[in-house]
Each structure stands twice: as C-alpha cells, then as structure tokens.
Design an enzyme around this catalytic site. Structure first.
Site, PDB file in Angstrom:
ATOM      1  CG  ASN A   9      15.897 -12.762  -1.526  1.00  0.00           C
ATOM      2  OD1 ASN A   9      17.035 -12.915  -1.979  1.00  0.00           O
ATOM      3  ND2 ASN A   9      15.561 -13.116  -0.299  1.00  0.00           N
ATOM      4  CE  LYS A  11      14.512 -16.662  -0.449  1.00  0.00           C
ATOM      5  NZ  LYS A  11      13.746 -17.439   0.507  1.00  0.00           N
ATOM      6  CG  HIS A  95      15.692 -12.867   4.073  1.00  0.00           C
ATOM      7  ND1 HIS A  95      15.589 -14.195   4.426  1.00  0.00           N
ATOM      8  CD2 HIS A  95      14.766 -12.651   3.110  1.00  0.00           C
ATOM      9  CE1 HIS A  95      14.638 -14.759   3.698  1.00  0.00           C
ATOM     10  NE2 HIS A  95      14.122 -13.848   2.892  1.00  0.00           N
ATOM     11  CD  GLU A  97      15.926 -17.728   3.338  1.00  0.00           C
ATOM     12  OE1 GLU A  97      16.699 -17.191   2.513  1.00  0.00           O
ATOM     13  OE2 GLU A  97      14.803 -18.177   3.025  1.00  0.00           O
ATOM     14  CD  GLU A 167      10.439 -11.670   3.352  1.00  0.00           C
ATOM     15  OE1 GLU A 167      10.103 -11.815   2.174  1.00  0.00           O
ATOM     16  OE2 GLU A 167      11.527 -12.040   3.805  1.00  0.00           O
ATOM     17  N   GLY A 173       8.852 -19.719   1.599  1.00  0.00           N
ATOM     18  CA  GLY A 173       9.264 -20.941   0.917  1.00  0.00           C
ATOM     19  C   GLY A 173       8.438 -22.168   1.286  1.00  0.00           C
ATOM     20  CB  SER A 213       4.233 -18.649  -0.141  1.00  0.00           C
ATOM     21  OG  SER A 213       5.173 -19.534   0.450  1.00  0.00           O
TER      22      SER A 213
END
Ligand code: PEP
Length: 251
Positions: A9, A11, A95, A97, A167, A173, A213
C-alpha cells in the site's frame, strides 16, 4: 491450502516517475514468485503507468480506495469501472486511515465491497482495533463489529474473492508490530467470525493478511502463523529491497 498474498500500500507516495522506478525494481527482483500473489497499490495518478509496467509479469495491480457508484456527480471520486479499465484486480477498502480521515463507516465499506465484487475487483477489507480498545480488552468486540458490518451479505461465490487484512491501528506506521502470538490470536478469531458469517469451508479458504509495521525482519515469523496468509505492507513497500524480502519470506 491458502496461497499467501502480499500487497504493498503505497498510500499518498510516489509521483508517476518514482512509481515507475519502484515497480521496475520489484518486477526485476520478483521475476519468479508464483507461490505468492503479489499486489502493488500505487496512488490513483500512477495506476496507469504501473499497470503498463507490470503487463506480462506476475505482479498484480490494486487501488487504495474507490466509490461504490459506477459513475455520476461525485467530485474527486473514482468508480469501479475506471479501475477495471486500468487492469486493477484488487482494491483496498476500509483502511484505518480512510476510517479516521474520511469518516468511512462499516456501512460505507460494505457498499464499496458489494460494488467491488460486482465489478470483478477483489476487495482487501481492513479491520483492526485502536490501542485504547486493546488496553480495554475490547479487541475482539471491535474487530467482530467491523467484520459483521463491512462483510455483510456476501454470497458463497463472492467470498472466494474477499481478502481480509487485520491491521491493529497501533501498529500502523509506528514501528510497533503485534507479536506473532497476538496477531495469530486475532487472525484465528477473524476466521471464526467468517465461519459464523459464511461456513467452515469458506472460512478455511479466505485469506487474512497481517498489516502493521511488517518488515523483512519480522515477516517470516508472522506469516508462518497458521492463520496469517500474507501481509499488507505500508512503509516497507516503498523500498523495493524491503518489499521483495517480505515476499520472499512469504514464499
Ligand atoms: C498500512 O497502512 O496498511 C500499513 C500496514 O502500514 P505500515 O506497514 O507502514 O505499518
């Protein structure tokens, strides 16, 4: 046997030129990788160039989001047929985000899921708890609610195209990864919820990726867990050597 799937991904990173350079390196280093499905998910602006670059290779193309309608007055949005036109075969949905910054709810993710499946796109549906949920012992409750909302009303045929990504938000991240035991525990739980939503044989075939991560140093141990079928990779997918090493760990 479930075939592992590793997806990158990217992003909101990589211009077209940078995307072409990155995918060229990945393609060169993964000329032989038939044991793993490998998907790259560049930003919309680089989809066409990456699609062209991977033609004839083992790599597959994914998008990071889409709208549920096929066309219309939705400024700034991208429709499923537009992705298909560029030979996209996967789309990341829900996701964390998107849930956090674009207000995506499970109901919205479910609309997108149904639209993706109708357009012959394979959805990678993301679920995962916040750190506060985990600390409060609410991981399973949160993940179950996301699964039941996001994956509602799938037919047996549709389930064969669904990929789930677990996730944990606190691991995305942050450099902080779930331990293999922590991740396996939630993956097994996700499979049990899918069993309840569908049936046992479907639950045994749906692939569940871990994301958060993941890097070359921890990929093999995570992916060797019985219910972890690959990875959804963020930061490490922006570096060809790291991404390739994770795919090789999955092999
Ligand atoms: C992600 O955002 O899907 C992700 C897993 O990111 P990272 O690998 O950077 O934690």
């Amino acid at each position: 046997m479930r075939k592992p799937i590793v997806a990158g991904n990217w992003k909101m990173n990589k211009t077209v030129a940078e995307a072409q350079a990155l995918v060229a390196d990945i393609k060169r280093d993964l000329a032989e990788c038939s044991g793993v499905d490998v998907v790259v998910c560049p930003p919309f602006t680089a989809l066409a160039a990456v699609s062209e670059a991977i033609t004839g290779s083992q790599l597959d193309l994914g998008a990071q989001n889409m709208h549920w309608e096929g066309s219309g007055a939705y400024t700034g949005e991208i429709a499923p047929p537009m992705l298909r036109e560029l030979f996209c075969h996967y789309v990341i949905l829900g996701h964390s985000e998107r849930r956090e910054y674009a207000g995506e709810t499970d109901a919205i993710v479910n609309k997108k899921l149904k639209a993706a499946l109708a357009a012959n796109l394979r959805p990678i549906v993301c679920v995962g708890e916040q750190l506060a949920d985990r600390d409060a012992g609410r991981t399973e409750a949160v993940v179950e609610q996301q699964l039941r909302g996001s994956l509602a009303n799938c037919s047996a045929r549709e389930w064969t195209d669904v990929v789930v990504a677990y996730e944990p938000v606190w691991a995305i991240g942050t450099g902080r990864t779930a331990t293999p035991d922590q991740a396996q525990e939630v993956h097994a739980f996700i499979r049990s919820v899918i069993r309840d939503l569908a049936d046992d044989s479907i639950a045994q075939t749906v692939r569940i990726q871990y994301g958060g991560s993941m890097k070359p140093a921890n990929a093999a141990e995570l992916i060797s867990q019985p219910d972890i079928d690959g990875g959804l990779i963020g930061g490490a997918a922006l570096d060809a050597a790291s991404f390739v090493a994770i795919v090789q760990a999955a092999l």
